[in-house]
Design a protein around this motif. Structure first.
Motif, PDB file in Angstrom:
ATOM      1  N   THR A 107     -10.276  -0.024  -3.926  1.00  0.00           N
ATOM      2  CA  THR A 107      -9.290  -0.336  -2.893  1.00  0.00           C
ATOM      3  C   THR A 107      -9.418  -1.819  -2.599  1.00  0.00           C
ATOM      4  OG1 THR A 107      -9.405   1.872  -1.910  1.00  0.00           O
ATOM      5  CG2 THR A 107      -8.549   0.104  -0.521  1.00  0.00           C
ATOM      6  N   THR A 190      -2.634  -3.550   1.192  1.00  0.00           N
ATOM      7  CA  THR A 190      -3.838  -2.895   0.688  1.00  0.00           C
ATOM      8  C   THR A 190      -3.426  -1.749  -0.229  1.00  0.00           C
ATOM      9  OG1 THR A 190      -5.105  -3.435   2.680  1.00  0.00           O
ATOM     10  CG2 THR A 190      -5.924  -1.626   1.313  1.00  0.00           C
ATOM     11  N   ALA A 192      -4.805   1.318  -3.142  1.00  0.00           N
ATOM     12  CA  ALA A 192      -5.880   2.102  -3.751  1.00  0.00           C
ATOM     13  C   ALA A 192      -5.462   2.379  -5.188  1.00  0.00           C
ATOM     14  CB  ALA A 192      -6.091   3.403  -2.996  1.00  0.00           C
ATOM     15  N   ASP A 213      -1.596   3.700  -4.858  1.00  0.00           N
ATOM     16  CA  ASP A 213      -1.087   4.063  -3.536  1.00  0.00           C
ATOM     17  C   ASP A 213      -1.170   2.862  -2.608  1.00  0.00           C
ATOM     18  OD1 ASP A 213      -0.683   6.866  -4.148  1.00  0.00           O
ATOM     19  OD2 ASP A 213      -2.867   7.065  -4.116  1.00  0.00           O
ATOM     20  N   LYS A 215      -1.501   1.487   1.034  1.00  0.00           N
ATOM     21  CA  LYS A 215      -2.040   1.977   2.309  1.00  0.00           C
ATOM     22  C   LYS A 215      -1.180   1.523   3.487  1.00  0.00           C
ATOM     23  CE  LYS A 215      -5.629   3.968   0.462  1.00  0.00           C
ATOM     24  NZ  LYS A 215      -5.803   5.427   0.497  1.00  0.00           N
TER      25      LYS A 215
END
Length: 215
Positions: A107, A190, A192, A213, A215
């Motif tokens: 992440t 951010t 992941a 993904d 965030k």
């Protein structure tokens, strides 16, 4: 003129009968030598033609699941490479030509991007290591094809099909993963990521995602 020749010339009906019989024999032989192939059956040669689109659709979910299962934390992998690269390659990598393909997860905060390739700042990684993620539109490399070690050249008819298989997996990943993300506006966000990279330069990882993904 012989009696046989005279009889033959004098019997046109006989000639027609013999010619017809010969034709029937020929047709019978052709029928015995002909194999009927049902469309869609195993014998239909069209089933043997490689379809890159079908291959990507059927195989990408398997590659994705395999990568997610084997992915190690990026900081753990980086530490292992710095300590003993050869050992790290054996523990985390899948042999693939000039360098092994390694599955990782992390992440981080997205930095600047160019041509769909973004730098990502990941906590726990040394400043000397640059991590980049490619998000398209062009997805380069065959890391997805080579990531599991289960897709080999011997499964394909020729080198062209083998290359097409790699491209097909990249294209399917774009549809199933990247199409769900606004990849034009990732800077500062951010993300992941679970993905793969080929270990050539230990200070620069270019990651091809199988999951991304925001965030």
């Amino acid at each position: 003129m012989s009696a046989k020749a005279t009889a033959w010339q004098a019997s046109p009906g006989l000639r027609r009968v013999l010619a017809g019989a010969a034709a029937l024999v020929l047709l019978g032989a052709m029928a015995l030598d002909t194999k009927v192939i049902k469309i869609g059956s195993a014998g239909d040669v069209r089933n043997a033609v490689f379809s890159a689109a079908d291959y990507g659709k059927s195989e990408f979910p398997k590659v994705q699941a395999d990568v997610e299962a084997r992915a190690a934390d990026a900081a753990t992998v980086a530490t292992a490479i710095a300590k003993d690269r050869a050992t790290a390659e054996k523990e985390y990598g899948v042999p693939a030509g000039v360098g092994p393909v390694i599955s990782v997860k992390f992440t981080g905060v997205v930095g600047e991007g160019k041509s769909g390739i973004y730098k990502v700042a990941v906590d726990g990684l040394p400043d000397t290591l640059t991590v980049r993620v490619q998000t398209g539109p062009a997805i380069n490399g065959t890391e997805l094809r080579d990531a599991t070690g289960k897709i080999t050249f011997g499964q394909f008819t020729n080198q062209i099909e083998y290359q097409d298989a790699g491209s097909a997996l990249n294209n399917e990943m774009k549809k199933e993963v990247l199409a769900k993300v606004d990849t034009s506006d990732l800077t500062g966000k951010t993300i992941a990521v679970v993905g793969v990279f080929k270990l050539v330069n230990p200070k620069s990882w270019l990651v091809t995602p199988v999951r991304l993904d925001v965030k």
